[in-house]
Design a protein around this motif. Structure first.
Motif, mmCIF file in Angstrom:
data_model
loop_
_atom_site.group_PDB
_atom_site.id
_atom_site.type_symbol
_atom_site.label_atom_id
_atom_site.label_comp_id
_atom_site.label_asym_id
_atom_site.label_seq_id
_atom_site.Cartn_x
_atom_site.Cartn_y
_atom_site.Cartn_z
ATOM 1 N N ALA A 202 0.861 -1.184 0.000
ATOM 2 C CA ALA A 202 0.000 0.000 0.000
ATOM 3 C C ALA A 202 0.896 1.231 0.000
ATOM 4 O O ALA A 202 1.553 1.519 0.995
ATOM 5 C CB ALA A 202 -0.906 0.000 1.237
ATOM 6 N N VAL A 203 0.968 1.926 -1.112
ATOM 7 C CA VAL A 203 1.845 3.090 -1.231
ATOM 8 C C VAL A 203 1.056 4.269 -1.776
ATOM 9 O O VAL A 203 0.002 4.101 -2.394
ATOM 10 C CB VAL A 203 3.050 2.817 -2.152
ATOM 11 C CG1 VAL A 203 3.918 1.701 -1.615
ATOM 12 C CG2 VAL A 203 2.596 2.501 -3.567
ATOM 13 N N GLN A 204 1.608 5.450 -1.590
ATOM 14 C CA GLN A 204 1.047 6.665 -2.161
ATOM 15 C C GLN A 204 2.171 7.385 -2.902
ATOM 16 O O GLN A 204 3.027 8.014 -2.292
ATOM 17 C CB GLN A 204 0.468 7.565 -1.058
ATOM 18 C CG GLN A 204 -0.781 7.013 -0.397
ATOM 19 C CD GLN A 204 -1.939 6.929 -1.355
ATOM 20 O OE1 GLN A 204 -2.202 7.847 -2.121
ATOM 21 N NE2 GLN A 204 -2.653 5.801 -1.310
ATOM 22 N N LEU A 205 2.177 7.249 -4.235
ATOM 23 C CA LEU A 205 3.181 7.959 -5.023
ATOM 24 C C LEU A 205 2.810 9.435 -5.108
ATOM 25 O O LEU A 205 1.628 9.797 -5.055
ATOM 26 C CB LEU A 205 3.252 7.379 -6.432
ATOM 27 C CG LEU A 205 3.743 5.928 -6.570
ATOM 28 C CD1 LEU A 205 3.768 5.543 -8.036
ATOM 29 C CD2 LEU A 205 5.108 5.739 -5.958
ATOM 30 N N PRO A 206 3.806 10.324 -5.246
ATOM 31 C CA PRO A 206 3.486 11.733 -5.494
ATOM 32 C C PRO A 206 2.585 11.859 -6.716
ATOM 33 O O PRO A 206 2.697 11.060 -7.661
ATOM 34 C CB PRO A 206 4.871 12.358 -5.749
ATOM 35 C CG PRO A 206 5.821 11.474 -5.009
ATOM 36 C CD PRO A 206 5.251 10.084 -5.126
ATOM 37 N N PRO A 207 1.668 12.844 -6.737
ATOM 38 C CA PRO A 207 0.681 12.942 -7.818
ATOM 39 C C PRO A 207 1.301 12.996 -9.212
ATOM 40 O O PRO A 207 0.723 12.516 -10.176
ATOM 41 C CB PRO A 207 -0.059 14.256 -7.491
ATOM 42 C CG PRO A 207 0.158 14.467 -6.032
ATOM 43 C CD PRO A 207 1.499 13.890 -5.712
ATOM 44 N N GLU A 208 2.499 13.585 -9.306
ATOM 45 C CA GLU A 208 3.112 13.756 -10.625
ATOM 46 C C GLU A 208 3.870 12.503 -11.088
ATOM 47 O O GLU A 208 4.415 12.473 -12.182
ATOM 48 C CB GLU A 208 4.071 14.951 -10.620
ATOM 49 C CG GLU A 208 5.307 14.809 -9.731
ATOM 50 C CD GLU A 208 5.067 15.190 -8.271
ATOM 51 O OE1 GLU A 208 6.049 15.338 -7.528
ATOM 52 O OE2 GLU A 208 3.882 15.345 -7.901
#
Length: 529
Positions: free
Chosen positions: A292-298
């Protein structure tokens, strides 16, 4: 022209459209245009001059923000443009936090809302204080190992060895006022899953969609890394042993250093606000890691293998791993994984972002040479040698390596064995216990000054009792020794589910290796010579 991240069209004004204004303010800002249809065509606005006054007032009273409302004309018609700036603080509409993502609006709840609020206030998940746990609840043994790692790697001064546990907490900035931060609990508490849901690693072996067996790796994050690596390289995969002249070469399906980077990466960058654990799935032809990760939006998954500055999702945890000498500070971990696999001649690993962006898959495909040579018992494929001159592939297990070492050097301690085999002391202890239980070894004398003795047995007995054979070999050995064993009893002995044992028994029957005589309950197995 289409609606986008920063543009939304509405034919008429309704007060509920303040939700869209709220979403723009919480994201990157944007423009809401009133008096346009879904194709962007101007259709005009009723009571346009009253709305020029009402909309700014309602935005200020209900959202607490200032918006610019402008009268525009296009193709002979008039419409309103509501320009919304991005706000540094979170904005809510009637207690709900709305967020613009792509061309849609979302209501943030649960883990997504927690992430959003932390980001707006300049905090990260691991930097938040955690009430209910004190320095006395942490494990001094974990602190000792951290200090030793830091000193050995020269990432910390040698005097760290004499520093108190409290001093380590202060050095790593893991306290805020009277509270320990979440990172302190994850790093130094023996059971962080008491405070954080699903704070462990799950490993499973699969054939297709069927789970044959699994392990759950708990404990502090340093232990999770070491224990996960131990299991992957002693229980879930096997080394192919070949010889280049007089030198022995071990070939695992995934290079150990590449896997270690991947496991550490998953643990450091996991979104612990999400109640979903790290999952490692081992198949006959690949290993897949989900996190479960959250990459930067860009960012997207394709950019992960390029060069970029280090931006850890949990910077406090990452800083501790850096000081322990377990990671670099340059954001090169993923690039190293690719380079290590390439150097070993393995297929390149692949990263894939899940739809919705809430999880990331990393897949390590096995080389075709490994898959052919590691064919299971009863497989229709014929094992072939790895195409390299003067190499004779065999399969040697961890317990066989331990037996060879202590036969050559009986005075080896558990710590020395751990260094030679490449396991943690706990990993070696596990295998020594298994070997003792099988009657393959015994220890004579005191713990410090004693020695090991290898109990001599026939080749067949040693193979059956002291090595970690393939699952089907273990099943064959068990039913030859105890023909009356049921499937459930076999499952308990081998450590599989009943369905997992059933799968292997079916394969062995199909290969003509066994047969069952008599009824299901009162019958017996026969191993066909």
């Amino acid at each position: 022209m289409r609606e986008s991240q920063n543009i939304e069209w509405k034919e008429t004004w309704r007060d509920e459209y303040l939700k869209w204004v709220c979403g723009f303010a919480n994201a990157q800002g944007g423009v809401l245009e009133i008096g346009k249809n879904d194709r962007g065509g101007v259709v005009g606005v009723k009571n346009i001059f009253r709305l020029l006054e009402d909309i700014p007032n309602k935005a200020q009273s209900l959202l607490g923000i200032v918006v610019d409302v402008n009268l525009k004309s296009e193709d002979g018609g008039e419409y309103l443009e509501i320009a919304v700036d991005p706000y540094p603080n979170p904005i809510s509409y009637k207690g709900e936090f709305h967020y613009r993502s792509g061309s849609t609006k979302q209501v943030l709840r649960g883990a997504a809302l927690s992430r959003f609020l932390l980001q707006k206030y300049g905090r990260t998940w691991d930097d938040v204080p955690l009430p209910g746990v004190g320095i006395g609840d942490l494990d001094s043994r974990i602190f000792d190992e951290f200090r030793q790692r830091g000193a050995d790697s020269e990432r910390l001064p040698r005097d760290i060895l004499d520093e108190s546990d409290e001093g380590v907490i202060e050095r790593l900035q893991l306290r805020e006022a009277d509270f320990l931060k979440r990172a302190a609990v994850m790093l130094f508490h023996p059971a962080p899953d008491r405070f954080v849901m699903e704070a462990y690693v799950k490993i499973g072996y699969f054939r297709g969609s069927e789970l044959l067996y699994q392990d759950i790796v708990e404990g502090d994050l340093f232990t999770q890394v070491n224990r996960t690596m131990d299991l992957l390289y002693t229980k879930y995969t096997r080394a192919l042993i070949s010889y280049d002249g007089v030198y022995r070469v071990e070939t695992f399906p995934v290079p150990r250093e590449a896997m270690r980077e991947a496991v550490i990466n998953a643990i450091i960058h996991r979104d612990y606000a999400s109640p979903t654990t790290i999952q490692i799935r081992v198949y006959d032809d690949r290993i897949s890691i989900w996190n479960a990760v959250q990459l930067p939006p860009e960012w997207d998954a394709g950019q992960l293998t390029g060069e970029f500055s280090s931006k850890p999702y949990n910077p406090r945890i990452a800083y501790a791993f850096f000081r322990a000498g377990m990671i670099e500070a340059w954001g090169r971990g993923i690039r190293r994984i690719v380079d290590i696999c390439k150097e070993a001649g393995n297929p390149p690993p692949k990263w894939e972002l899940e739809p919705g962006g809430d999880g990331l898959w990393l897949r390590f495909p096995f080389s075709s040479a490994y898959q052919v040579t590691d064919s299971p018992v009863g497989s229709a494929s014929t094992p072939k040698a790895i195409p390299k001159t003067n190499q004779m592939p065999t399969q040697e297990t961890t317990q066989e390596r331990i037996l060879a070492l202590i036969e050559a050097e009986p005075e080896l301690t558990q710590r020395m064995l751990a260094e030679r085999v490449g396991l943690t002391p706990d990993g070696v202890k596990y295998h020594l216990t298994k070997l003792r239980a099988a009657g393959a070894i015994r220890h004579v004398g005191s713990t410090k000054a004693g020695r090991w003795e290898v109990v001599k047995k026939t080749t067949q007995e040693t193979t059956q009792e002291t090595t970690q054979e393939t699952t089907q070999e273990r099943i064959l050995a068990l039913i030859e020794a105890e023909p009356e064993l049921t499937q459930r009893m076999l499952a308990e002995r081998v450590g599989l589910t009943p369905d997992g044992v059933k799968y292997h028994l079916t394969k062995l029957r199909a290969a003509g290796a066994i047969r069952h005589v008599g009824s299901t309950k009162a019958g017996r197995w026969e191993v066909l010579k």
